[in-house]
Design a protein around this motif. Sequence first.
Motif, PDB file in Angstrom:
ATOM      1  N   LEU A 285       0.821  -1.194   0.000  1.00  7.88           N
ATOM      2  CA  LEU A 285       0.000   0.000   0.000  1.00  7.88           C
ATOM      3  C   LEU A 285       0.865   1.258   0.000  1.00  7.88           C
ATOM      4  CD1 LEU A 285      -3.037   0.609   0.016  1.00  7.88           C
ATOM      5  CD2 LEU A 285      -2.891   0.899   2.492  1.00  7.88           C
ATOM      6  N   ARG A 286       2.016   1.176   0.606  1.00  6.91           N
ATOM      7  CA  ARG A 286       2.929   2.323   0.629  1.00  6.91           C
ATOM      8  C   ARG A 286       3.411   2.657  -0.778  1.00  6.91           C
ATOM      9  NH1 ARG A 286       8.452   2.466   1.352  1.00  6.91           N
ATOM     10  NH2 ARG A 286       9.300   4.436   2.125  1.00  6.91           N
ATOM     11  N   ASP A 287       3.700   1.640  -1.581  1.00  9.09           N
ATOM     12  CA  ASP A 287       4.125   1.888  -2.957  1.00  9.09           C
ATOM     13  C   ASP A 287       2.987   2.462  -3.788  1.00  9.09           C
ATOM     14  OD1 ASP A 287       6.632   0.940  -2.348  1.00  9.09           O
ATOM     15  OD2 ASP A 287       6.241  -1.097  -3.066  1.00  9.09           O
ATOM     16  N   VAL A 288       1.765   2.046  -3.496  1.00  7.05           N
ATOM     17  CA  VAL A 288       0.606   2.610  -4.198  1.00  7.05           C
ATOM     18  C   VAL A 288       0.484   4.091  -3.884  1.00  7.05           C
ATOM     19  CG1 VAL A 288      -1.901   2.530  -4.430  1.00  7.05           C
ATOM     20  CG2 VAL A 288      -0.605   0.404  -4.205  1.00  7.05           C
ATOM     21  N   ALA A 289       0.670   4.446  -2.605  1.00 12.51           N
ATOM     22  CA  ALA A 289       0.560   5.852  -2.198  1.00 12.51           C
ATOM     23  C   ALA A 289       1.659   6.700  -2.824  1.00 12.51           C
ATOM     24  CB  ALA A 289       0.618   5.955  -0.676  1.00 12.51           C
ATOM     25  N   ILE A 290       2.863   6.138  -2.954  1.00  8.93           N
ATOM     26  CA  ILE A 290       3.981   6.889  -3.533  1.00  8.93           C
ATOM     27  C   ILE A 290       3.778   7.100  -5.028  1.00  8.93           C
ATOM     28  CG2 ILE A 290       6.447   6.775  -4.073  1.00  8.93           C
ATOM     29  CD1 ILE A 290       6.827   5.348  -1.391  1.00  8.93           C
ATOM     30  N   GLY A 291       3.225   6.101  -5.693  1.00  5.60           N
ATOM     31  CA  GLY A 291       3.010   6.217  -7.131  1.00  5.60           C
ATOM     32  C   GLY A 291       4.326   6.269  -7.884  1.00  5.60           C
ATOM     33  N   ASP A 292       4.413   7.170  -8.863  1.00  7.79           N
ATOM     34  CA  ASP A 292       5.597   7.255  -9.719  1.00  7.79           C
ATOM     35  C   ASP A 292       6.469   8.465  -9.392  1.00  7.79           C
ATOM     36  OD1 ASP A 292       3.857   9.157 -10.551  1.00  7.79           O
ATOM     37  OD2 ASP A 292       3.852   8.594 -12.661  1.00  7.79           O
ATOM     38  N   VAL A 293       6.397   8.950  -8.138  1.00  7.05           N
ATOM     39  CA  VAL A 293       7.176  10.142  -7.790  1.00  7.05           C
ATOM     40  C   VAL A 293       8.518   9.799  -7.139  1.00  7.05           C
ATOM     41  CG1 VAL A 293       5.074  11.478  -7.466  1.00  7.05           C
ATOM     42  CG2 VAL A 293       6.155  10.420  -5.485  1.00  7.05           C
ATOM     43  N   ARG A 294       8.790   8.512  -6.916  1.00  6.59           N
ATOM     44  CA  ARG A 294      10.029   8.151  -6.235  1.00  6.59           C
ATOM     45  C   ARG A 294      11.257   8.636  -6.991  1.00  6.59           C
ATOM     46  NH1 ARG A 294      11.106   4.146  -2.564  1.00  6.59           N
ATOM     47  NH2 ARG A 294       9.077   3.185  -2.963  1.00  6.59           N
ATOM     48  N   ARG A 295      11.341   8.306  -8.280  1.00  6.10           N
ATOM     49  CA  ARG A 295      12.527   8.698  -9.047  1.00  6.10           C
ATOM     50  C   ARG A 295      12.670  10.218  -9.151  1.00  6.10           C
ATOM     51  NH1 ARG A 295      14.485   6.048 -14.674  1.00  6.10           N
ATOM     52  NH2 ARG A 295      15.062   4.454 -13.153  1.00  6.10           N
ATOM     53  N   PRO A 296      11.597  10.973  -9.517  1.00  9.10           N
ATOM     54  CA  PRO A 296      11.767  12.432  -9.565  1.00  9.10           C
ATOM     55  C   PRO A 296      12.234  13.025  -8.243  1.00  9.10           C
ATOM     56  CG  PRO A 296       9.750  11.805 -10.689  1.00  9.10           C
ATOM     57  CD  PRO A 296      10.265  10.575 -10.032  1.00  9.10           C
ATOM     58  N   LEU A 297      11.712  12.551  -7.119  1.00  8.13           N
ATOM     59  CA  LEU A 297      12.124  13.104  -5.827  1.00  8.13           C
ATOM     60  C   LEU A 297      13.588  12.793  -5.534  1.00  8.13           C
ATOM     61  CD1 LEU A 297       9.206  12.675  -3.265  1.00  8.13           C
ATOM     62  CD2 LEU A 297      10.279  14.773  -4.060  1.00  8.13           C
ATOM     63  N   LEU A 298      14.016  11.580  -5.845  1.00  7.69           N
ATOM     64  CA  LEU A 298      15.422  11.227  -5.612  1.00  7.69           C
ATOM     65  C   LEU A 298      16.343  12.031  -6.530  1.00  7.69           C
ATOM     66  CD1 LEU A 298      15.175   7.350  -5.104  1.00  7.69           C
ATOM     67  CD2 LEU A 298      15.422   9.140  -3.374  1.00  7.69           C
ATOM     68  N   ILE A 299      15.884  12.297  -7.746  1.00  9.95           N
ATOM     69  CA  ILE A 299      16.680  13.126  -8.654  1.00  9.95           C
ATOM     70  C   ILE A 299      16.798  14.542  -8.106  1.00  9.95           C
ATOM     71  CG2 ILE A 299      16.657  14.227 -10.936  1.00  9.95           C
ATOM     72  CD1 ILE A 299      15.569  11.611 -12.059  1.00  9.95           C
ATOM     73  N   LEU A 300      15.697  15.096  -7.598  1.00  7.52           N
ATOM     74  CA  LEU A 300      15.742  16.434  -7.017  1.00  7.52           C
ATOM     75  C   LEU A 300      16.635  16.465  -5.781  1.00  7.52           C
ATOM     76  CD1 LEU A 300      12.006  17.558  -7.333  1.00  7.52           C
ATOM     77  CD2 LEU A 300      13.959  18.362  -8.663  1.00  7.52           C
ATOM     78  N   LEU A 301      16.588  15.402  -4.978  1.00  7.69           N
ATOM     79  CA  LEU A 301      17.448  15.349  -3.800  1.00  7.69           C
ATOM     80  C   LEU A 301      18.917  15.293  -4.216  1.00  7.69           C
ATOM     81  CD1 LEU A 301      17.457  15.193  -0.703  1.00  7.69           C
ATOM     82  CD2 LEU A 301      17.446  12.707  -0.913  1.00  7.69           C
TER      83      LEU A 301
END
Length: 831
Positions: A285-301
């Motif tokens: 369920l946590r991955d569902v909530a995150i959706g497809d924003v993981r990579r963009p956020l890590l790139i911004l970080l």
Amino acid sequence: METVLQDLRYAVRTLAKSPGFTLVAVLTLALGIGANTAIFSAVNAVLLKPLPYPGSDRLVQVMSTGFRGMRFGVSFPDLHDLRALSQDFTGVAAVRTQRHNLTGAGDPRDVQAAAVTANLLDVLQLRPEIGHSFAPAEERTPLALLSHGLWVTSFGRDPGILGRSISLDGRSFTVVGVMPAGFQFPNEDVQVWTPMGEFLSQNPQVETDRGVHFLNAVARLAQGVSMERVVGDVKLLAARLSASDSGSSGAGRQLSVTGQASPGGGAPSAGGRSILDTGFDVTLLRDVAIGDVRRPLLILLSAVGLVLLIACANAANLLLARATARRREMAVRRALGAGRGRLVRQLLTESTLLAFAASVVGVVLSTWGLDALLAVWPHALPRTTEIRLDGQVLAFGLGLAVLTGVAFGILPAWRASAPGIEQSLREDAPGATGGRRRLQSTLVVSEVTLALVLLVGAGLLVRSFIRLSNVNPGFDTRDVLAARIRLTPARYPAGAQQKLFFDNMLGSLQAHPGVQSASLASTLPLSGNMFMLAFDPRTVRPDYPEPVMILRSSDISPDYFSTFRIPIRRGRSFTAQDRAGGPPVAVINRATADQLWPGQDPIGRQLTIGGPRGPGAPITIVGLIDNLRSASLDARPQPEIYRPASQQKDLQEMWVALRAGNGRPLHLVSAIRDAVHQADPEQSIGELVSLEQLIGRQTAARRFNTTLLTIFALLAVGLALVGIYGVTAYAVTQRTRELGIRMALGARGVDVVRLLMRESLRRVALGVGLGLVAALGVTRALSAMLFEVAPRDAVTFAATALLLVAVALVATWLPARRATKVDPMVALRYE
């Protein structure tokens, strides 16, 4: 402890004596630390924090999977079969979202509701803030749980809300509880929860039909059970169900889908599991909530990390330049017996104090930045209500300050405390600054390298966003206002009453002087809502290579194409004669025609799309339009079919779309409200939005990522410019005597400028070369964020490199030009 306090007091006095240096260093570091703190707060809330449910790492979502990887909900019989896997799950709950007309709490309002199984809160391990949840014995009782927000806004936080009745779609529901603030399941729009059994009592046919996929299932894994085992058991279950229903057909299957998520409803298919159903998908369920924003956020970080490195390099350059002025002080202190370790500690104390001061300023900047970002892009990230500067974020900022202070202070401290008292005491020693100049040059090369990597990444995203903004969706998005109207079922149970309401409303709107055109549609382009039809295309084209074809479907009024300015390429649009009882007709797009009738004229052709009770009447194609980007601007056009709304039996929820004649669509909001209330004062209005606002929502995530990465890249370039300028200015100061001699011997000002710029550009060229090589490897990570732009786009690489070189030329030329103003005799006398 006493020596530490002594070092701190001395550091404060030393920094206070150089306010200009201190201010520049603090601001430089504050920009890097503030940007890192702001982005980390988003990463922490979205990626690192668990969901706000106890043991959320064991919560999963179960969905059906089908043709071409489609994912949709599970049926009620599927839910029973999943619950039978008691060794895998301690509980399996389900939810179905729907909209209701809420009355009795002020003006009628359209609310998002969720019908849930009685065990949902047990599976989530939550309890209402006040009141109680649904008991199994109350499964078919009209009860309601309210969201905290609805309780506050519509009921004034009334403590006596329990036991009070509210009206949903004209039916009375008793409030039994209020959920805690922040509870958002299955999404942030849900404001009311009702028992699933009460919904089933109104729709008894769905309890036994395995072809109706209308539920989102959430389950809690049993202790000690791994995801691998659950996935395997669920696959076995799907195989067993498919084998038992192998004789059923999927012809005529209809799905209502929101974006790529599960359906909000669907018509039953003729039989059990259809050919659309191939299995189940289990996702945390946590991955569902995150959706497809993981990579963009890590790139911004990662990007803000590079900005901080550049800021550290700038601060180190400042300290190196300052160390030159203090070299006599360091030499005297060594001569008086201070060891190198003692000097390094004192200098690191100063740099760490600078970093702490910068972190305080940076936290203030990050607070302002976060507020601004979330105000401009409130829906660009999931879980935005949890993004804030909490203890974890502040601890991150504190740790970053310590790390930063050591990072940019260690090399200058080590250089400043190096042995060589006699040489340092000789003010004109040529070797006194040579090592520092080499170190400063290395830092400048590093700054340019990192800045170019960020600039290339930002350039790719900017080019991608420009391409996306220039996409022609196939219809005119300007000056169109739309409103979603869901009719109350109790007041409008049949198609005749529904059509009468919409006819009256449209007539009122078409008579409004500010309305150029008005129309109806069951789905709105770019809204993310899609109604899809699945049928067997081999009934039309026997050689079709696949057994299923998916059509995006919309029921529309005759003026729809003119409202959206969609040209009819062949045939005709709908007319008033295309009404109930007449021959079924449809307009299709080119993608549909090319797949069903390749190389042929589709006008006059027929296709049959079945329904829940068998094949329907043949539909005649009367018009052809170009392919539209109805789902989203960056999605490939899909096969589409448009049918007259007047020939459909159910018009319970429709969009009304207006084209403003005055170019100001938002000024027609009151016109829609007046038209709806004239038709029915008890009818609520759902969403009111212009098509340009829908485009803004669709591109919000891209604009968020592009804007932030561009800001970070420009910040990096600015810091690199300051670094290049500082090193050149420092070189001019240290080489005043040399430049004076050159000019005394006949060198012209242009020769001096050329000399300094040649040396600076040598460093910049090395940094640009290294940056291009690094960018070639790094930009692959941006592939999923790009639209019609390659990760190694030559134009972007060349343009960003030239831009950085131009910036470096300006940063070098300014101090170099100032060097030509020095009188040679004055310079030699000073030396």
